[in-house]
Design an enzyme around this catalytic site. Structure first.
Site, short mmCIF file in Angstrom:
data_model
loop_
_atom_site.label_atom_id
_atom_site.label_comp_id
_atom_site.label_asym_id
_atom_site.label_seq_id
_atom_site.Cartn_x
_atom_site.Cartn_y
_atom_site.Cartn_z
N SER A 26 31.58 5.84 -31.44
CA SER A 26 31.04 6.12 -30.11
C SER A 26 31.53 7.47 -29.61
O SER A 26 31.09 7.93 -28.57
CB SER A 26 31.45 5.02 -29.14
OG SER A 26 32.85 4.92 -29.08
N ASN A 74 27.23 5.76 -23.02
CA ASN A 74 28.63 6.03 -22.67
C ASN A 74 28.77 7.25 -21.78
O ASN A 74 29.71 7.34 -20.98
CB ASN A 74 29.48 6.19 -23.93
CG ASN A 74 29.72 4.85 -24.61
OD1 ASN A 74 29.31 3.81 -24.11
ND2 ASN A 74 30.38 4.88 -25.75
N1 3HC Z 1 30.47 -12.97 -29.43
C1 3HC Z 1 29.33 -13.67 -29.64
N2 3HC Z 1 28.63 -14.24 -28.65
C2 3HC Z 1 29.13 -14.13 -27.41
C3 3HC Z 1 30.30 -13.42 -27.10
C4 3HC Z 1 30.99 -12.83 -28.18
N3 3HC Z 1 32.11 -12.13 -28.03
N4 3HC Z 1 30.52 -13.48 -25.77
C5 3HC Z 1 29.52 -14.19 -25.25
N5 3HC Z 1 28.67 -14.59 -26.23
C6 3HC Z 1 27.43 -15.33 -26.07
C7 3HC Z 1 27.67 -16.74 -25.59
O1 3HC Z 1 27.91 -17.62 -26.66
C8 3HC Z 1 26.37 -17.03 -24.90
O2 3HC Z 1 25.41 -17.34 -25.89
P1 3HC Z 1 24.12 -18.26 -25.59
O3 3HC Z 1 23.30 -17.51 -24.59
O4 3HC Z 1 23.46 -18.38 -26.92
O5 3HC Z 1 24.64 -19.53 -25.07
C9 3HC Z 1 25.98 -15.71 -24.26
O6 3HC Z 1 26.67 -14.71 -25.03
C10 3HC Z 1 26.38 -15.60 -22.82
O7 3HC Z 1 27.80 -15.82 -22.74
P2 3HC Z 1 28.55 -16.61 -21.58
O8 3HC Z 1 27.59 -17.58 -20.96
O9 3HC Z 1 29.83 -17.12 -22.09
O10 3HC Z 1 28.99 -15.52 -20.54
P3 3HC Z 1 28.16 -14.45 -19.76
O11 3HC Z 1 26.82 -14.94 -19.38
O12 3HC Z 1 29.10 -13.94 -18.73
O13 3HC Z 1 27.93 -13.30 -20.85
C11 3HC Z 1 28.54 -11.19 -21.68
C12 3HC Z 1 28.98 -12.61 -21.44
C13 3HC Z 1 27.37 -11.18 -22.63
C14 3HC Z 1 29.72 -10.47 -22.32
C15 3HC Z 1 28.11 -10.56 -20.33
O14 3HC Z 1 29.15 -10.70 -19.40
C16 3HC Z 1 27.76 -9.08 -20.43
O15 3HC Z 1 26.64 -8.73 -20.81
N6 3HC Z 1 28.70 -8.21 -20.06
C17 3HC Z 1 28.51 -6.74 -20.13
C18 3HC Z 1 28.81 -6.28 -21.52
C19 3HC Z 1 28.54 -4.81 -21.68
O16 3HC Z 1 28.09 -4.09 -20.81
N7 3HC Z 1 28.85 -4.32 -22.90
C20 3HC Z 1 28.73 -2.91 -23.22
C21 3HC Z 1 30.08 -2.26 -23.13
S1 3HC Z 1 30.04 -0.53 -23.56
C22 3HC Z 1 30.16 -0.50 -25.24
O17 3HC Z 1 30.23 -1.50 -25.91
C23 3HC Z 1 30.09 0.86 -25.87
C24 3HC Z 1 31.29 1.14 -26.76
O18 3HC Z 1 31.14 2.44 -27.31
C25 3HC Z 1 32.60 1.02 -26.06
#
Ligand code: 3HC
Length: 293
Positions: free
Chosen positions: A131, A202
């Site tokens: 990234s 990012n």
């Molecule tokens: N691995 C696999 N599946 C996961 C998981 C993980 N670590 N965390 C959550 N899940 C799945 C759950 O099992 C659930 O699946 P389902 O819909 O099939 O039942 C689904 O995701 C939703 O999870 P939860 O109900 O437990 O919780 P939330 O609804 O709060 O979702 C989240 C969790 C998907 C992490 C949500 O909070 C989210 O989208 N957060 C923002 C994440 C984001 O913006 N990421 C980008 C960051 S920047 C980046 O990555 C760039 C890099 O360069 C740093």
């Protein structure tokens, strides 16, 4: 074509075996993404314990799907059966594409790309999830810069739909198209991006996260900021919850990269972010970051 229907990308070469290098959060998630979509996956890590860690994460994630009735035991076993761990990079000799997700360190990655160039069969695509490092430099470490491309997944990889597909001036058009077709095949949405600091997401996201830390330093509580953003903007997480998911070390590295590239005074990493990293409070992966887990 301008004004017409978008043309779906096509595979310009066969992709059936996928290599993943790395055993961290991103590598584990990416290995699962491909195995879930029917690809044979060879994942390479530095020790058996690290390989076991990948399988533990995947097993736990699949168990959750089974518990929710989204997958049966047979489906779970089929996915696990497509995954093969290896401690030797030589195991990547016959994969069609390698997706590399090792630590964000140019020396480490350069050394890996030299090895991949030697080990992988002619025509194999070498994709990086970096990234913050220049992908052009990774291409230059190989004799096949036309096969080197960025596939920037987001965390958690099995859930987040976006993949930034990053081409350098050397990346072949067919490699770009094949990688986009592959993204579509595993249920991801690809966006095209040049090899510039922060790509698209990012470049916008991290100054916002860094500003949130500075806002907290000016006296506003972490929970207040998290709650306000979730309510107002409909974001799934507040900035501090997200920083803890991404990892403060990763966020700091990205912010430093953006600051170095754009020289915006406001892009200077927040002091508290630096301090938490120095204290080893990296977020969820260490049990404590801005929040405690
Ligand atoms: N691995 C696999 N599946 C996961 C998981 C993980 N670590 N965390 C959550 N899940 C799945 C759950 O099992 C659930 O699946 P389902 O819909 O099939 O039942 C689904 O995701 C939703 O999870 P939860 O109900 O437990 O919780 P939330 O609804 O709060 O979702 C989240 C969790 C998907 C992490 C949500 O909070 C989210 O989208 N957060 C923002 C994440 C984001 O913006 N990421 C980008 C960051 S920047 C980046 O990555 C760039 C890099 O360069 C740093």
């Amino acid at each position: 074509a301008a004004g017409g229907e978008p043309v779906a990308p096509e595979f310009k070469q066969d992709i059936s075996r996928v290599g993943v290098v790395g055993t961290g959060t991103m590598a584990s998630g990416i290995a699962l993404v491909f195995a879930q979509s029917g690809y044979d996956v060879v994942f390479v890590g530095r020790s058996q314990a690290k390989l076991d860690g990948v399988l533990a994460y995947i097993g736990k994630t699949l168990d959750r799907s089974v518990a929710k009735g989204k997958l049966d035991e047979g489906g779970k076993d089929a996915i696990l059966g497509r995954l093969t761990g290896a401690v030797e990079r030589e195991a990547l000799g016959d994969v069609d594409i390698v997706v590399e997700a090792i630590a964000e360190d140019l020396d480490l990655k350069t050394e890996l790309y030299r090895d991949l160039d030697r080990i992988c069969k002619p025509g194999a695509i070498l994709a990086t999830t970096t990234s913050s490092l220049p992908i052009t430099k990774l291409g230059e470490a190989t004799s096949r810069p036309e096969a080197v491309i960025g596939m920037h997944f987001f965390n958690p990889a099995p859930v987040m739909k976006l993949v930034e597909v990053v081409t350098t001036n050397d990346t072949a058009a067919d490699v770009d198209e094949t990688v986009k077709a592959l993204c579509a095949n595993v249920g991801k949405v690809a966006v095209s991006c040049g090899d510039r600091a922060g790509f698209i997401v990012n470049c916008l996201l991290f100054p916002y996260l860094n500003d949130a830390v500075k806002l907290h330093e000016s006296g506003i509580e972490i929970d207040t900021i998290d709650a306000a953003i979730k309510e107002q903007a409909g974001f799934p997480m507040g900035p501090f919850e997200l920083l803890d998911v991404v990892g403060n070390d990763v966020s700091l590295a990205i912010q430093k990269e953006l600051y170095g590239e754009f020289k915006e005074p406001g892009f200077a990493p927040a002091e508290l972010l630096e301090k938490l990293v120095a204290d080893g409070k990296l977020g969820r992966k260490t049990g404590e970051g801005f929040h405690t887990y």
